[in-house]
Design a protein around this motif. Structure first.
Motif, short mmCIF file in Angstrom:
data_model
loop_
_atom_site.label_atom_id
_atom_site.label_comp_id
_atom_site.label_asym_id
_atom_site.label_seq_id
_atom_site.Cartn_x
_atom_site.Cartn_y
_atom_site.Cartn_z
N VAL A 102 7.81 8.90 0.13
CA VAL A 102 6.67 9.05 -0.77
C VAL A 102 7.21 9.37 -2.16
CG1 VAL A 102 6.41 11.48 -0.10
CG2 VAL A 102 4.51 10.30 -1.22
N SER A 103 6.61 8.78 -3.18
CA SER A 103 7.09 9.01 -4.54
C SER A 103 5.95 8.73 -5.50
CB SER A 103 8.28 8.09 -4.85
OG SER A 103 7.88 6.74 -4.80
N LYS B 114 15.14 4.50 -6.90
CA LYS B 114 13.99 3.85 -7.50
C LYS B 114 13.18 3.12 -6.45
CE LYS B 114 12.82 0.50 -11.14
NZ LYS B 114 13.37 -0.46 -12.12
N VAL B 115 11.87 3.24 -6.50
CA VAL B 115 10.98 2.49 -5.62
C VAL B 115 10.49 1.25 -6.35
CG1 VAL B 115 8.73 2.52 -4.49
CG2 VAL B 115 10.25 4.48 -4.25
N ARG C 142 2.84 6.33 -4.47
CA ARG C 142 3.22 5.13 -3.72
C ARG C 142 4.01 5.56 -2.49
NH1 ARG C 142 0.60 0.45 -4.69
NH2 ARG C 142 2.22 -0.52 -3.41
N TYR C 143 3.86 4.77 -1.43
CA TYR C 143 4.64 4.97 -0.21
C TYR C 143 5.51 3.75 0.01
CZ TYR C 143 1.38 8.78 0.70
OH TYR C 143 0.64 9.94 0.61
N ARG D 256 -1.16 5.48 3.48
CA ARG D 256 0.22 5.03 3.33
C ARG D 256 0.30 3.50 3.37
NH1 ARG D 256 4.70 8.44 4.24
NH2 ARG D 256 4.14 10.65 4.33
N THR D 257 -0.42 2.90 4.32
CA THR D 257 -0.43 1.44 4.40
C THR D 257 -0.99 0.84 3.13
OG1 THR D 257 -0.83 1.64 6.78
CG2 THR D 257 -1.21 -0.51 5.80
#
Length: 556
Positions: free
Chosen positions: A365-366, A416-417, A373-374, A511-512
């Motif tokens: 998670v971030s 980084k995501v 965002r997940y 999350r989805t």
């Protein structure tokens, strides 16, 4: 009208030809037809008037009661004000990801239009769910149970119950799906639920509650229990009664006795309950697990000759997740039982197959751009306008997504995501090990469309190859979801032998929605009807493929 001999022969030839065509198109298995109208309605599940999603004016939606190998035809009319899809969670859709009902495979059903799902519950038995996959609709309903019964000639490892009951348990929010969705779109969490429902209701305990189910003294009943919630594992128990577990997500299991059962998000199981107590009312109790504040829902079971209300003293739920982990360890496949076919379901010796690929998936998670965002292995999935399956089938995948944007063995630290489509390129018929690693303090539940897999281990800590010595390689349950406890990991084994584009997702729906999902692309090199069906003639088309000619069909 008098018929001539020639006319009778001609009629018989026409009928025979028609029968052959029907067999060629439909096979010999029965068809079940459903017409569903999806609408908004106003109900008060927790005493607060709110908008819910109804199917044929029902909340939860209608139960589909089918038998192994039945062909299901479900004509869905979308009377909402938004595009809509239903997904059939746990139904393996052999060779047919065209009917999966998620945005990576299907264009949504536009408001005021309809789409007909056509699929076969091939070589399956068990208890499953359907629910909306679009626009956070699941938060306000549209879900229900889907049963697949064994064929009459296939032995079942317990006597026929007196009746078969569906129990949908779920956490519930009094805010609308649009409000909850706006929270997520604006970078917020949806927070904690407001209550727990059992079949869309909650008993008040004021003596006026109508029973959800009735039981005759001395008789045994089958309860199919499914968690259709958004974010919470739920413990289920029946006041004064024990439960004999007989089936879990499509597999007969060893018949252990439980006083309560944790049912994690997206999971379904079946228990036998015998009416062997004093004839009166009893509470079914469903309470949240792993939350600081425990929320509890109740529903009434009434003995047919009952004389008295349910006791206000409710059975207590277990505390902590170690108890739940021990419950997982107690689950074992029944190796001597038949499944959808008349051979022992344990005849598939998965523990003796060599692993050809190991994929470790780490949830995280971030905040990206200031918004929640997940992600999986640093990639937070987003659905492109053109569904992934359609882009691949029409030969324009390179214009829509890239394969294998994540590593099979991700680095310990991901700086980084990235927000983009997340698609794994899987080799057809490879035997694969997938590790779900959960470094967070919260619970996780994962589901894979199109497959059953063997959940061989769930353990605390982090995974290493040495942990394989702890795998159950004999009688792990073949199932479709697996939970991962905080700071823990889970391992599953499966053969990717079902061609198509298949969604692997968190069952925690926020999350989805915010990216914790991916797709497994499984392409047969033969491109044969033996491995995958052609795109349906009336498939919905959108995005870049909307006006493209269909590719040449597969042949045998």
């Amino acid at each position: 009208m008098k018929k001539t001999a020639a006319g009778v022969v001609a009629l018989m030839l026409v009928l025979c030809l028609s029968a052959e065509l029907m067999v060629g198109v439909r096979g010999e298995d029965p068809y079940l037809f459903f017409t569903w109208n999806v609408t908004y309605g106003t109900l008060s599940p927790l005493g607060v008037s709110q908008q819910v999603i109804l199917i044929n004016d029902q909340f939860p939606g209608p139960v589909i009661n089918s038998t192994s190998n039945n062909n299901l035809v479900v004509n869905v009319f979308n009377n909402l004000d938004e595009p809509f899809l239903l997904t059939w969670s746990g139904i393996q859709q052999r060779k047919n990801s065209w009917q999966e009902g998620v945005l990576g495979t299907n264009c949504p059903i536009l408001p005021g239009t309809n789409y007909t799902y056509r699929f076969q519950v091939k070589d399956q038995i068990g208890s499953f769910l359907y629910y909306p996959s679009t626009a956070f609709h699941r938060a306000n309903g549209g879900f229900g149970g889907l049963h697949i019964n064994s064929r009459l000639l296939i032995p079942v490892p317990y006597p026929d119950p007196e009746d078969d009951y569906t129990v949908i348990i779920n956490d519930w929010f009094t805010k609308s799906h649009k409000t909850l969705r706006s929270f997520l779109d604006n970078g917020r969490s949806i927070g904690r639920p407001d209550g727990v429902l059992i079949n869309g209701k909650i008993a008040k305990g004021d003596g006026k509650d109508e029973p959800l189910f009735t039981m005759k003294p001395g008789k045994t009943y089958k309860y199919r229990i499914c968690n259709a919630g958004l974010k919470t594992s739920i413990n289920f128990r029946i006041q004064g009664h024990t439960m004999k577990l007989v089936e879990l997500e499509g597999s007969h299991v060893m018949q252990n006795i439980y006083e309560s059962l944790d049912v994690h998000l997206g999971q379904c199981l079946s228990v036998l309950v015998t009416a062997n107590q004093e004839p009166k009312d009893y509470y079914m109790v469903a309470s949240t697990r792993f939350l600081k504040t425990v929320l509890t829902g109740k529903g009434i079971i009434r003995y047919t000759n009952g004389k008295g209300p349910a006791s206000p003293e409710l059975p207590e739920a277990p505390v902590g997740w170690a108890w739940s982990l021990n419950q997982f360890r107690s689950l074992r496949w029944n190796l001597t039982a038949s499944a959808a076919r008349p051979n022992p379901q344990g005849s598939y010796h998965y523990g003796s197959i060599n692993i050809t690929r190991t994929i470790k998936l780490v949830n995280s998670v971030s905040r990206t751009g200031g918004k929640l965002r997940y992600a999986i292995n640093g990639v937070s999935h987003t659905n492109p306008e053109t569904p992934l399956k359609l882009a691949e089938y029409f030969g324009i995948a390179d214009k829509v997504f890239k394969y294998d944007t994540i590593q099979d063995n991700p680095p310990a630290t991901i700086d980084k995501v990235v927000i983009q489509p997340n698609v794994l390129n899987m080799t057809f018929r490879n035997f694969v090990e997938i590790i779900f690693e959960n470094p967070e303090k919260s619970m996780q539940s994962w589901h894979l469309d199109g497959y059953s897999f063997f959940a061989v281990a769930v353990e605390p800590g982090t995974w290493t190859p040495e942990k394989r010595k702890n795998y159950n390689l004999l009688d792990a349950v073949s199932r479709t979801t697996v939970q991962v406890f905080p700071k823990s990991w889970a391992a599953i084994l499966l053969t990717f032998d079902n061609a198509g584009m298949w969604n692997l997702r968190s069952e925690i729906w926020e999350r989805t929605y915010l990216g914790q999902q991916l797709y497994a692309s499984v392409v047969s090199p033969a491109r044969s009807l033996r491995d995958e069906y052609n795109i349906p003639d009336k498939a919905l088309l959108c995005g870049l493929v909307k006006d493209l000619p269909k590719p040449p069909p597969y042949t045998i």
